[in-house]
Design an enzyme around this catalytic site. Structure first.
Site, short mmCIF file in Angstrom:
data_model
loop_
_atom_site.label_atom_id
_atom_site.label_comp_id
_atom_site.label_asym_id
_atom_site.label_seq_id
_atom_site.Cartn_x
_atom_site.Cartn_y
_atom_site.Cartn_z
N ASP A 183 -8.08 -5.40 -0.10
CA ASP A 183 -8.43 -6.32 -1.25
C ASP A 183 -8.03 -7.59 -1.19
OD1 ASP A 183 -7.68 -3.36 -2.88
OD2 ASP A 183 -9.80 -4.39 -2.96
N HIS A 242 0.74 -1.27 0.09
CA HIS A 242 -0.03 0.05 0.11
C HIS A 242 0.79 1.39 0.13
CE1 HIS A 242 -3.27 2.77 1.26
NE2 HIS A 242 -3.88 1.89 0.98
C1 SDX Z 1 -6.26 -0.07 -2.91
O1 SDX Z 1 -4.46 4.50 -2.17
C2 SDX Z 1 -5.36 3.78 -1.26
O2 SDX Z 1 -5.97 4.22 -0.36
C3 SDX Z 1 -5.96 2.70 -2.26
C4 SDX Z 1 -6.94 1.81 -1.33
C5 SDX Z 1 -8.18 2.70 -1.09
O3 SDX Z 1 -8.89 2.31 -0.01
O4 SDX Z 1 -8.40 3.42 -1.80
O5 SDX Z 1 -6.22 1.49 -0.07
C6 SDX Z 1 -7.53 0.59 -2.29
O6 SDX Z 1 -6.05 0.33 -4.05
C7 SDX Z 1 -5.10 -0.87 -2.12
C8 SDX Z 1 -4.00 -1.43 -3.00
C9 SDX Z 1 -4.55 -2.47 -3.91
N1 SDX Z 1 -3.57 -2.92 -4.90
C10 SDX Z 1 -2.97 -3.98 -5.02
O7 SDX Z 1 -3.12 -4.98 -4.34
C11 SDX Z 1 -1.84 -4.26 -6.11
C12 SDX Z 1 -0.51 -4.70 -5.68
N2 SDX Z 1 0.01 -3.80 -4.84
C13 SDX Z 1 0.89 -3.08 -5.56
O8 SDX Z 1 0.97 -2.81 -6.82
C14 SDX Z 1 1.35 -1.73 -4.79
O9 SDX Z 1 1.62 -2.31 -3.46
C15 SDX Z 1 0.41 -0.36 -4.61
C16 SDX Z 1 0.04 0.06 -6.04
C17 SDX Z 1 -0.59 -0.70 -3.96
C18 SDX Z 1 1.48 0.44 -3.71
O10 SDX Z 1 2.47 0.84 -4.78
P1 SDX Z 1 3.47 2.00 -4.54
O11 SDX Z 1 3.19 2.68 -3.40
O12 SDX Z 1 3.76 2.78 -5.63
O13 SDX Z 1 4.96 0.99 -4.43
P2 SDX Z 1 5.75 0.53 -5.46
O14 SDX Z 1 4.96 -0.08 -6.58
O15 SDX Z 1 6.66 1.64 -5.69
O16 SDX Z 1 6.48 -0.63 -4.55
C19 SDX Z 1 7.54 -0.48 -3.86
C20 SDX Z 1 8.47 -1.55 -3.51
C21 SDX Z 1 8.82 -2.07 -5.21
O17 SDX Z 1 9.99 -2.95 -4.83
P3 SDX Z 1 11.44 -2.64 -5.64
O18 SDX Z 1 11.17 -2.25 -6.93
O19 SDX Z 1 11.62 -1.37 -4.83
O20 SDX Z 1 12.36 -3.42 -5.44
O21 SDX Z 1 7.71 -2.93 -3.26
C22 SDX Z 1 7.22 -3.68 -4.31
C23 SDX Z 1 7.76 -3.16 -5.75
O22 SDX Z 1 8.11 -3.90 -6.60
N3 SDX Z 1 6.05 -4.01 -4.11
C24 SDX Z 1 5.48 -5.25 -4.51
C25 SDX Z 1 3.98 -5.41 -4.24
N4 SDX Z 1 3.69 -3.98 -3.92
C26 SDX Z 1 5.01 -3.14 -3.97
N5 SDX Z 1 6.01 -6.51 -4.89
C27 SDX Z 1 5.33 -7.63 -4.90
N6 SDX Z 1 3.76 -7.67 -4.78
C28 SDX Z 1 3.38 -6.38 -4.50
N7 SDX Z 1 2.00 -6.44 -4.24
#
Ligand code: SDX
Length: 429
Positions: free
Chosen positions: A363, A306
């Site tokens: 989720d 998140h």
């Molecule tokens: C919702 O914003 C809100 O409040 C949203 C929400 C709401 O109520 O409105 O809470 C609802 O959207 C919840 C999130 C649902 N999405 C997912 O579950 C999709 C999977 N999650 C990711 O795609 C990610 O965690 C996000 C999109 C939620 C957050 O993305 P960020 O903050 O931009 O983080 P990032 O992509 O820059 O990741 C930072 C690091 C990276 O590693 P490195 O490249 O630095 O090595 O964490 C890793 C990412 O690769 N990472 C993950 C991951 N999420 C982040 N690695 C594997 N699996 C994941 N799910």
């Protein structure tokens, strides 16, 4: 405002006021940055940028805190109802019995969609994504309420808010019924908000059904948990669109489109598809996790991570608990729940996830409950939209009732071609 932030740039120092929020969050006010320094800020994804000062929802991502208008999500999900929580978010205070009764009457009065709207559903292919239908039909609903499209005063705003909240569930259920070739079921006057939705989804005109109270309550609580979440992607979209003085229907329709993305509200669908794939392939969990850590193409642990929560999402905790209650009540053994619990156990111990502070979010478990209730997977994000509607309405209202409505228009750094002259096509190679 409290102390100031100082920026030193090319030998000169500049001071900027620091705004302190009611929970002591600090925000440097850079509204004069470009005028004073010629600089703008760059912040991909706005991870460090506040777009507004809001009084609606507070999140402390480090401590896993979520409050709507100062009330904890734990108390609201325990003691409140979705419609009461919606009133709180939109109008800022818990309603008195009379205020809640008036709001319920408005929701009931506006639960039908215009009969002419029914024909629109026939126009979509059976395979049309429900979020596309929902966004289109919310805008369509505005066409039947021209007098309320741009609410002029508080009472017409309350009616417009009630219309959107009430009709979003009628539209969702009608689009589902149309997609499976069943007749659209009219709402009933004797059912509450969520029971009425389940009635419209799963009953037939010639068959009265009575949704189980425990299931109604569980879904009502899921709607409460989704009702708002400060400046998430879809809510920021609603504020952005609303800042141009676009009406509430158009702004909510834009929010639905933003929520659709798999990184946002579409994640609840992606989680179930991920769990189904692991289950059907019989893939060992440690192999799947290794693929996630290798960033294998298209492999993410959906439902994890998140932008704000660097701790366990408080909503996920509650939904995980409710999974067991609902499945036990329905006598359902869902292997995907066991798989999800095991996946969480493996991930939360793995340094890759621990170092990046990746925990289950709202989720990760919600789809398992929706599946057990009988909601089709391609409608999971529609359920998120129904829950989030009051948060979008509250934020749209906050943009519109601010002292001075300022259109949202970020700056950019240009890194494209330098000046060049037009060349006739004959000369282009
Ligand atoms: C919702 O914003 C809100 O409040 C949203 C929400 C709401 O109520 O409105 O809470 C609802 O959207 C919840 C999130 C649902 N999405 C997912 O579950 C999709 C999977 N999650 C990711 O795609 C990610 O965690 C996000 C999109 C939620 C957050 O993305 P960020 O903050 O931009 O983080 P990032 O992509 O820059 O990741 C930072 C690091 C990276 O590693 P490195 O490249 O630095 O090595 O964490 C890793 C990412 O690769 N990472 C993950 C991951 N999420 C982040 N690695 C594997 N699996 C994941 N799910």
């Amino acid at each position: 405002m409290s102390e100031k932030a100082t920026l030193t740039y090319s030998g000169k120092s500049y001071e900027f006021p620091v705004q302190v929020g009611s929970e002591n969050e600090l925000g440097m006010d850079i509204s004069q940055l470009r005028a004073q320094t010629g600089l703008i800020t760059l912040d991909e994804g706005y991870a460090n940028t506040g777009s507004c000062d809001s009084k609606i929802t507070y999140i402390d991502g480090e401590r896993g805190i979520l409050r709507y208008r100062g009330y904890t999500i734990e108390e609201l999900v325990e003691y409140s109802s979705f419609t009461e929580t919606a009133y709180l978010l939109i109008f800022g205070e818990l309603p008195t019995p009379i205020q809640l009764q008036e709001f319920h009457e408005l929701l009931t009065r506006h639960q039908f969609i215009h009969e002419n709207m029914r024909h629109h559903f026939q126009g979509f292919p059976a395979s049309a994504p429900p979020m596309a239908i929902l966004s289109a039909m919310i805008n369509t609903a505005g066409c039947f309420q021209p007098e309320l499209v741009q609410p002029a005063d508080e009472s017409s705003f309350m009616e417009t808010a009630a219309i959107l909240m009430s009709k979003v569930r009628t539209i969702a259920a009608a689009s589902y019924k149309t997609s499976i070739g069943e007749p659209i079921v009219y709402p009933r006057f004797d059912l509450n908000y969520t029971a009425n939705f389940l009635h419209m989804m799963f009953c037939m005109p010639n068959k009265t059904c009575h949704p189980e109270p425990e299931i109604v309550r569980a879904l009502d609580q899921i709607f409460i948990l989704h009702a708002d979440h400060e400046q998430n992607c879809s809510t920021s979209t609603v504020r952005m669109v609303g800042s141009s003085q676009a009406n509430l229907y158009a702004s909510a329709a834009a929010g639905i489109c933003a929520l659709w993305g798999p990184l946002h509200g579409g994640a609840n669908v992606a989680v179930i598809k991920m769990l189904e794939r692991i289950h059907e392939d019989g893939q060992p969990l440690d192999q799947f996790i290794e693929g996630v850590k290798r960033h294998d193409a298209g492999v993410r642990l959906m439902g994890f991570g998140h932008r704000v929560y660097k701790n366990y999402d408080p909503r996920a905790k509650f939904i995980k608990k409710t999974c067991h209650t609902v499945l036990n009540k329905l006598g359902i053994h869902d292997p995907l729940l066991e798989l999800a619990v095991k996946l969480e156990e493996v991930a939360v111990k793995d340094p890759y996830f621990v170092e990046r502070k990746l925990y289950p979010n709202v989720d990760f478990y919600s789809g398992i409950i929706l599946r057990a209730i009988g909601i089709p997977v391609d409608m999971f994000t529609v359920m998120f939209a129904i829950g989030r509607m009051p948060g979008w309405i509250a934020n749209w209202r906050e943009v519109h009732t601010g002292s001075q409505l300022k259109i949202y228009r970020p700056r950019q750094i240009y890194s494209g071609s330098l000046l060049r002259s037009y060349e006739a096509i004959e000369k282009r190679k």
